[in-house]
Motif scaffolding. Structure first.
Motif, PDB file in Angstrom:
ATOM      1  N   SER A 163     -27.892   0.253 -59.617  1.00  0.00           N
ATOM      2  CA  SER A 163     -28.526  -0.437 -58.500  1.00  0.00           C
ATOM      3  C   SER A 163     -27.478  -1.182 -57.702  1.00  0.00           C
ATOM      4  CB  SER A 163     -29.589  -1.424 -58.994  1.00  0.00           C
ATOM      5  OG  SER A 163     -30.121  -2.171 -57.912  1.00  0.00           O
ATOM      6  N   TRP A 202     -32.986   2.054 -57.832  1.00  0.00           N
ATOM      7  CA  TRP A 202     -32.039   2.665 -58.754  1.00  0.00           C
ATOM      8  C   TRP A 202     -31.693   4.063 -58.267  1.00  0.00           C
ATOM      9  CZ3 TRP A 202     -30.664  -0.922 -62.230  1.00  0.00           C
ATOM     10  CH2 TRP A 202     -31.590  -1.924 -62.547  1.00  0.00           C
ATOM     11  N   GLY A 230     -29.206   5.554 -62.689  1.00  0.00           N
ATOM     12  CA  GLY A 230     -29.627   4.265 -63.218  1.00  0.00           C
ATOM     13  C   GLY A 230     -28.763   3.111 -62.770  1.00  0.00           C
ATOM     14  N   THR A 288     -29.693   0.387 -68.346  1.00  0.00           N
ATOM     15  CA  THR A 288     -30.691   1.246 -67.716  1.00  0.00           C
ATOM     16  C   THR A 288     -30.568   2.686 -68.215  1.00  0.00           C
ATOM     17  OG1 THR A 288     -29.256   1.806 -65.844  1.00  0.00           O
ATOM     18  CG2 THR A 288     -30.545  -0.228 -65.658  1.00  0.00           C
TER      19      THR A 288
END
Length: 556
Positions: free
Chosen positions: A372, A366, A370, A382
């Motif tokens: 990915s 991440w 937050g 997230t």
């Protein structure tokens, strides 16, 4: 809306034999054809055979035959005892992948904190559902073989095909029984109806079930012919055998990595040439878990990555298990600070129950915001949405990332929302089919067999893993990275929520004991605590011991 097989819809309207099973009376037959007179069967032999076959399939797809509040198991919450949900709760909530935030639910707290006891009602529900499904399969086989359907000569080949399918369905149930409960019960169609299942030791049970599946696979010949949507065929049978072979050493004490590699290799070769980089995988991970993922099932029109799936439908197969359970339990519209609405999942159901444990979240990379790059986590809620990666609160839903995977959106082949196919957002039940075994799992299973068993070849194993990783938009590995621990982590990233994790951790000696801990393991919030080695299998439920006279698993 997807096109369901006619037998599912017919059964949803009229259960052919209309009987239910009591969880405290599993030795009784679920269906008794003798309750119906011969002239009734003779009026429509194939029709009745189809309907009883449908009961075997629908026992995996819904909790009961009369809507989401019904169940073929008496007692308890009908939604909680659906097959897909019962297996998920024991296979995922007892691991480092999913946390459960509603600990007022009886038995859930003990499962999620790995405090197993024989009187746990949730484990009993899972055991009961598994063996009720087995009983349905056995009764179908007895009915066909006993000539009670009054089949004409032209219908006998159809009956033989149906028998093979039912034996595969039963084999899946036995897989979970052997995996979770070890020295569990065994009963098949050769035993008289009403005979209590006999308790077998785990190795004998494994050998019996696997030899039966091998016979079924052989009887289908060498070619993989796609079954109709919702059915199983030879490839599903072989994929299930691959799962058995991968865990053979745990289940029986004798490894079978050579058989595992060989059967995976056959499945892989069957799929190569289509899909992502010619691997047979879908181009989009997200689309595999959307409302129109039936298009990735056999005869679905796209690449057949979902080798075995359990049909779900918001209109005709409504239940509180499967993808509806996953989506609703894993979403919240009432948690302060967490920006999550029904628009995230396109499902009008939000239970605020389940999110990711810290350890699952940390397997993905991440950025500070937050986000990915891993496609398998691209829908997650997230830090950017107000969630914390650390999951150390037993009740706060915002403590823990939310692993959005199944949704009620329809997608095109590249994972873009397809507005022309989308079901209405007001749906309370999801359309996404439940995945049992995907081709991606077969790739990772073959790779693990090569690494743990020294079979096949490592170059091919590396290629197999990299198909999965590159489809997820992440860097491929080199040969030095092809290790048992790395494959275990990759299986978690790819297969989280697909009822593999507990089995995988046990196989790698990282479940019970102190080799690997996670938050809330052993009822310790941060870091977890070791648990006794005997907890690698669950206790036989005390009610089953009381009724069947079984011996308890060691340590309980």
């Amino acid at each position: 809306m997807k096109s369901l097989n006619k037998f599912f819809i017919a059964l949803g309207l009229v259960a052919s034999l209309g009987l239910t099973s009591c969880v405290d009376d599993l030795d009784n037959p679920v269906i008794d054809p003798n309750d119906m007179t011969p002239d009734v069967f003779a009026q429509d032999p194939k029709g009745y055979m189809d309907r009883v076959l449908a009961e075997c399939y629908q026992s995996l797809a819904t909790s009961g035959y009369n809507g989401p509040g019904s169940s073929i198991i008496s007692g308890g919450d009908a939604g909680a005892n659906s097959f897909t949900r019962a297996v998920f709760v024991c296979n995922e909530l007892t691991t480092d992948e999913f946390a459960w935030k509603q600990f007022g639910d009886a038995g859930q707290y003990e499962l999620a904190t790995m405090q197993f006891a024989a009187d746990n009602g949730v484990m009993y529900t899972t055991y009961s559902r598994i063996y009720t499904c087995i009983a349905l399969c056995n009764e179908f086989l007895r009915t066909v073989e006993g000539g009670k359907f009054y089949l004409t000569e032209d219908l006998m080949p159809i009956a033989e095909e149906y028998k093979k399918q039912v034996k595969v369905l039963r084999g899946l149930c036995y897989f979970y029984a052997i995996d979770m409960f070890g020295n569990a019960g065994y009963q098949d169609e050769t035993m008289p109806a009403g005979t209590a299942p006999e308790q077998w030791n785990r190795a004998d049970l494994y050998n019996k079930v696997v030899s039966g599946l091998e016979e079924v696979s052989t009887s289908w010949g060498e070619t993989y012919n796609a079954p109709a949507y919702g059915y199983v065929g030879k490839e599903a049978c072989d994929a299930l055998l691959a799962k058995f072979y991968l865990n053979a050493e745990v289940f029986s004490g004798v490894p079978a990595y050579d058989k595992c590699w060989a059967i995976c290799d056959k499945i892989i070769k069957h799929h190569q040439g289509a899909g992502f980089n010619g691997s047979g995988l879908a181009d989009s991970y997200i689309a595999l878990f959307g409302a129109n993922n039936d298009e990735y099932m056999p005869e679905g029109g796209r690449v057949n990555e979902i080798i075995w799936g359990i049909p779900q439908d918001g209109d005709h197969l409504q239940n509180y298990g499967g993808s509806t359970f996953y989506i609703a339990a894993g979403s919240s519209t009432s948690t302060p600070g967490l920006n999550m609405t029904n628009a995230v999942t396109n499902l009008n159901a939000s239970w605020t129950c389940m999110n990711a444990r810290t350890q699952l979240s940390e397997r993905f990379d991440w950025d500070d915001a937050g986000n990915s790059m891993d496609a398998r986590a691209s829908l997650w809620m997230t830090k950017k949405d107000g969630a914390n990666i650390e999951n150390t609160s037993i009740t706060n839903f915002a403590d823990g990332y939310v692993p959005v995977k199944y949704t009620n959106y329809a997608y095109d082949e590249f994972g873009n929302v397809d507005s022309e196919k989308n079901p209405p957002a007001s749906n309370a039940f999801a359309d996404a089919d439940w995945t049992v075994i995907r081709l991606a799992e077969i790739y990772l299973t073959a790779a693990e067999a090569a690494v743990l068993g020294g079979v096949g070849d490592r170059a091919s194993a590396l290629e197999y893993v990299n198909y999965v990783r590159e489809r997820a938009w992440i860097e491929p590995w080199n040969l030095a990275q092809l290790t048992a621990d790395n494959i275990l982590d990759e299986r978690s990233r790819e297969l989280y929520g697909e009822n593999c994790r507990r089995t995988d951790l046990v196989r790698h000696n990282k479940y019970a004991g102190g080799n690997y801990n996670w938050n809330w393991k052993g009822n310790v919030a941060e870091g977890g605590a070791p648990t006794p080695a005997h907890m690698n299998i669950f206790p036989i439920p005390s009610t089953v011991i009381s009724f069947q006279g079984y011996k308890q698993n060691p340590g309980y």
